[in-house]
Design a protein around this motif. Structure first.
Motif, short mmCIF file in Angstrom:
data_model
loop_
_atom_site.label_atom_id
_atom_site.label_comp_id
_atom_site.label_asym_id
_atom_site.label_seq_id
_atom_site.Cartn_x
_atom_site.Cartn_y
_atom_site.Cartn_z
N ASN A 201 11.08 19.83 61.45
CA ASN A 201 10.88 21.09 60.71
C ASN A 201 12.16 21.90 60.65
O ASN A 201 12.16 23.10 60.84
N ARG A 202 13.28 21.20 60.44
CA ARG A 202 14.55 21.91 60.56
C ARG A 202 14.77 22.94 59.46
O ARG A 202 15.51 23.88 59.63
N GLU A 207 15.34 28.55 58.61
CA GLU A 207 14.87 29.75 57.93
C GLU A 207 14.66 30.89 58.94
O GLU A 207 15.08 32.02 58.71
N VAL A 208 14.05 30.56 60.06
CA VAL A 208 13.80 31.59 61.07
C VAL A 208 15.10 32.02 61.75
O VAL A 208 15.40 33.21 61.87
N PRO A 222 19.56 21.44 64.36
CA PRO A 222 19.54 22.03 65.71
C PRO A 222 19.61 20.98 66.82
O PRO A 222 18.64 20.76 67.54
N PHE A 223 20.74 20.33 66.94
CA PHE A 223 20.91 19.35 68.01
C PHE A 223 22.39 19.12 68.26
O PHE A 223 23.20 19.16 67.35
N LEU A 224 22.73 18.92 69.53
CA LEU A 224 24.09 18.52 69.89
C LEU A 224 23.98 17.17 70.59
O LEU A 224 23.20 17.02 71.53
N VAL A 316 7.82 28.84 64.34
CA VAL A 316 8.23 27.45 64.13
C VAL A 316 7.24 26.60 64.92
O VAL A 316 6.61 25.70 64.39
N PHE A 317 7.14 26.93 66.21
CA PHE A 317 6.01 26.38 66.96
C PHE A 317 4.85 27.31 66.69
O PHE A 317 4.91 28.12 65.77
#
Length: 574
Positions: A201-202, A207-208, A222-224, A316-317
RNA sequence: GGGCCGGUAGCUCAGUCCGGCAGAGCGUCUGGCUUUUAACCAGACGGUCGCGUGUUCGAAUCGCGCCCGGCCCGCCA
C-alpha cells in the motif's frame, strides 16, 4: 486538510478514541482538561492520569508500555525519561491489578551516521574516541549498529554494547524492562507483515506521510535494504516483488549531516528481513508488533513523528495508536545534554552521588515541566526527597497538598516503604566525609542526634552509606563541603598577636591531655582570655586544619586526631 | 516565517487543567540556647507569578498580543 495539519487546535476537546483523522490524539496528554469518567480531576500524580487514559481503552492484558532509543552512544540520564516515565505508569496499572509488560526497543537496526566523540565501557567509564579503534568505527559508517564490531570487544556488536548499558541503567534504578532488539525483530520476521503491507500500500503510505514530510515523491518506497556486498543500508529501492517478499536495490551514497557516506554501487536483492523500515513507519510497526498501549516520548517527537505515526496507524493500517505522553527535556547544569561537548552523565555516575530512590523521585515529578538537573545543588534535590519521605511518615507538618503528594508518590520512589530508615541530612553527610574513620563518622552522627540510640545496625549502616555519596559530590563539585584535612602542608593563614597567644595556650592545653569536650570548651576560653572574637578564632582553626571557613565541631574533632600533628599545626610549625 | 512546550522568591521547586489572601525547602539577616561552627530553636527578609491587555466582583490560573529559552515544521532517529 492542510499540511502540516493544525492538529493542536482540537486540544481542548480532542477525544482519545477516534475513528477518523479529524480527531487526532493530542500527545500533550497531561493536564489537558478532559473530564475523567466521573468528572474528577486534580491528580496529584501524573501517572494516575495516564493510567486512567489507558484504562478507558480497556486494553488486553498484559498492557504493554514501550519506550525506546537507538543505542548510538553513551546512554545518559536524559534517556532515563524513556525508562522511568513508563515505569511509573506501569506501576500504577499493576497496583490496579493489571498485568503489565514494560518493553524497551533498542533501535539498533539504525545506521551509524557519525562518530561519537565519547563512548563508555560496560562499567560506565567515559572514554574518548581516540582510546578505541576509531578507524575501525569510521570504516563502518552507514551500517546498522548491530553489524558493527564492539569497539571495546566485549559484546557482539556496537549496538549490543550500548543496549547493554541501557539495560544496566534500568537495573541500577530497579526497573524491570524487557529489551527488544529491532535487529532481532527484523530477523525473526516480526515486522515482515507490516513491511509487506506498507510496500503493498505504498501509494497510501506515501499519501499519508507526505502530509507531514516534504520531499517524498510518488516513487517513494518505505524500505531501506542492507547491501549484501558492503553491509550499508540504502534507500534506493528499484523494484518490489511481493510474490517473493523481496526488493531490488542499488547501494547508493547517503548524506549524513555534513558528510556523505559512500555506497558501493552494488545492485542486489534483499528479503524483507534484510533491511529496515524508515523510522516513522518502523515506529508504527513496533506498536503493531508489540501491541503497545502507552508510550512516552520527548518533545522532539511531538510535532513530527507522533502526528504522522498516529495517522499511519489509523489510516494506513487500521488500529488505534498507543496513548501518547510528551515529556519535556531537562538540562544538565543548565546546558543541553551533549555527548560531543562532554555534557553527559550516566545513571551510574549519578548513583555515585545520590541514592536510586532520589533519582527515581526526580523522574516522578511533572514530566510536562522543563527543569534542570543541577549537580552543584544536588543537595536540594536530596533535601526535597527527604522532606517528601518525612511528610509521608508524618514526621513533619505540611499542607494538604504536600501530604497528598507525598502519600501518593513516595511509595513509587522507594524499593520498600520502611519507616525505620535513617537519613543523614545530605550536607551533614558531606561534612562527615572529612574523616575516613567510620567509627568516628558514626560517633559524630550520633552525638549530633541524627542516629537514635536504639537504631538497628542495618539502618545505621545504610544511613552512613550516604557519607560516601555526599563526599563524592563535595569532591566532584569542589564546593564548600570538600573537607580535606591539610595534613601535609600548612595553609597560608594570617595570625595576629592575640590570636597567636590564644593558639599557643590552646596547644599547651591539648598537650596536657584532655577530653575532646574539654578541648572544645578551652577554644572558647582561650579566645576570650586573649580578646579574640570567638567566631574569628574558630575560623582561624578551620583555616589551619582544612583551609576552610567552616567545619565540624572543632574541639571534638581535634581531640580525635593524633596529638603530635595537632600541636605542630596549632603552633604553625608544619 | 508557521506550530508546540517552558518562563513563579537569590537557588531548587509546588500551585496553573478547576479563577478566591502568592507558597515550601534552601539562602540571607536578627535574636535565643549561661560554648554560633552540618548546628538547633524563634522571628524577620525575600515576588511586577516573563511583559502588556481583555474578561471577571476577583486572574499566577481563562482569552488575545508580545518578549526570552528550547523543540518541530529538511534529512536522520
Amino acid at each position: 486538510m492542510s499540511s502540516p495539519r493544525a492538529w493542536g487546535t482540537n486540544r481542548p476537546t480532542g477525544p482519545r478514541m477516534s475513528d477518523n483523522a479529524d480527531t487526532d490524539a493530542d500527545p500533550y496528554t497531561l493536564h489537558d482538561g478532559d473530564e475523567g469518567e466521573n468528572g474528577e480531576r486534580g491528580f496529584v500524580f501524573w501517572a494516575d492520569e495516564m493510567a486512567d487514559e489507558i484504562e478507558v481503552r480497556a486494553p488486553e492484558e498484559p498492557i504493554v508500555i514501550k519506550g525506546g532509543i537507538s543505542p548510538s552512544g553513551v546512554p545518559h540520564i536524559g534517556n532515563v525519561n524513556e525508562i522511568m516515565r513508563g515505569y511509573f505508569v506501569a506501576e500504577v496499572l499493576r497496583e490496579r491489578g493489571h498485568e503489565v509488560r514494560q518493553v524497551f526497543t533498542a533501535d539498533d537496526k539504525d545506521r551509524l551516521r557519525g562518530l561519537p566523540r565519547k563512548l563508555a565501557d560496560l562499567e560506565g567509564n567515559i572514554v574518548d574516541l581516540g582510546e578505541v579503534d576509531a578507524g575501525a568505527l569510521g570504516r563502518n559508517l552507514g551500517k546498522p549498529y548491530t553489524a558493527i564490531p564492539d569497539p571495546f570487544g566485549c559484546c557482539d556488536s556496537y549496538g549490543d554494547h550500548f543496549s547493554m548499558l541501557i539495560g544496566r541503567s534500568a537495573d541500577l534504578l530497579g526497573v524491570p524492562i524487557e529489551i527488544e532488539s529491532n535487529t532481532a525483530m527484523y530477523e525473526e520476521g516480526e515486522f515482515e507483515e507490516s513491511t509487506r503491507y506498507f510496500l503493498e500500500n505504498r501509494e497510501r503510505a506515501h499519501e499519508v506521510l507526505s502530509k507531514y514530510q516534504d520531499g517524498v515523491d510518488e516513487s517513494y518506497i518505505p524500505f531501506l535494504a542492507e547491501c549484501e556486498n558492503c553491509g550499508h543500508l540504502t534507500d534506493q529501492i528499484t523494484s518490489v516483488n511481493l510474490d517473493s517478499n523481496t526488493v531490488e536495490y542499488e547501494c547508493v551514497d547517503v548524506e549524513a549531516g555534513e558528510q556523505v557516506i559512500e555506497g558501493c554501487g552494488h545492485e542486489g536483492t534483499a528479503t524483507l528481513r534484510e533491511g529496515k523500515l524508515p523510522w516513522r513507519f518502523e515506529w508504527v510497526a513496533q506498536w503493531k508488533a508489540l501491541g503497545v498501549d502507552f508510550e512516552p516520548f520527548g518533545k522532539d517527537h511531538a510535532e513530527g513523528s507522533w502526528p504522522s505515526g498516529q495517522d499511519i496507524a489509523r489510516n494506513v493500517f487500521d488500529f488505534e495508536p498507543p496513548v501518547p505522553m510528551v515529556y519535556e527535556w531537562f538540562t544538565l547544569d543548565g546546558e543541553a545534554f551533549s555527548s560531543s561537548a562532554g555534557n553527559v552523565m550516566l545513571v551510574s555516575e549519578v548513583l555515585d552521588l545520590i541514592e536510586p530512590e532520589v533519582l527515581r523521585y526526580f523522574f516522578a515529578k511533572d514530566p510536562s515541566r522543563a527543569r534542570d538537573f543541577n549537580v552543584e545543588r544536588i543537595d536540594l534535590l536530596v533535601d526535597e526527597f527527604d522532606r517528601l519521605e518525612r511528610i509521608y511518615f508524618g514526621e513533619v507538618e505540611a499542607d494538604d497538598r504536600e501530604e497528598q503528594r507525598a502519600e501518593r508518590i513516595y511509595p513509587f520512589c522507594v524499593e520498600e516503604v520502611c519507616e525505620a530508615r535513617i537519613r543523614l541530612p545530605y550536607t551533614f553527610a558531606a561534612v562527615l566525609g572529612m574523616t575516613d574513620d567510620s567509627d568516628l563518622r558514626e560517633e559524630i552522627a550520633r552525638r549530633e542526634g541524627h542516629i537514635p540510640e536504639e537504631a538497628p545496625d542495618w539502618a545505621v549502616e545504610e544511613a552512613l552509606s550516604r557519607v560516601e555519596s555526599a563526599r563524592n559530590w563535595a569532591r566532584e563539585t569542589e564546593n564548600e563541603y570538600d573537607y580535606d584535612l591539610k595534613r601535609t602542608e600548612l595553609p597560608d593563614v594570617e595570625v595576629d598577636g592575640n590570636t597567636k597567644r590564644a593558639l599557643e595556650e590552646l596547644a599547651d592545653f591539648v598537650e596536657e591531655g584532655h577530653t575532646p569536650e574539654e578541648i572544645q570548651g578551652e577554644i572558647y576560653e582561650a579566645a576570650k582570655r586573649n580578646d579574640v572574637p570567638v567566631g574569628d578564632f574558630f575560623a582561624t582553626g578551620y583555616r589551619l586544619f582544612f583551609d576552610q571557613e567552616q567545619g565540624p565541631k572543632l574541639g571534638q574533632f581535634l581531640g580525635k586526631l593524633d596529638r603530635e600533628f595537632v600541636l605542630a599545626r596549632l603552633r604553625r610549625e608544619r
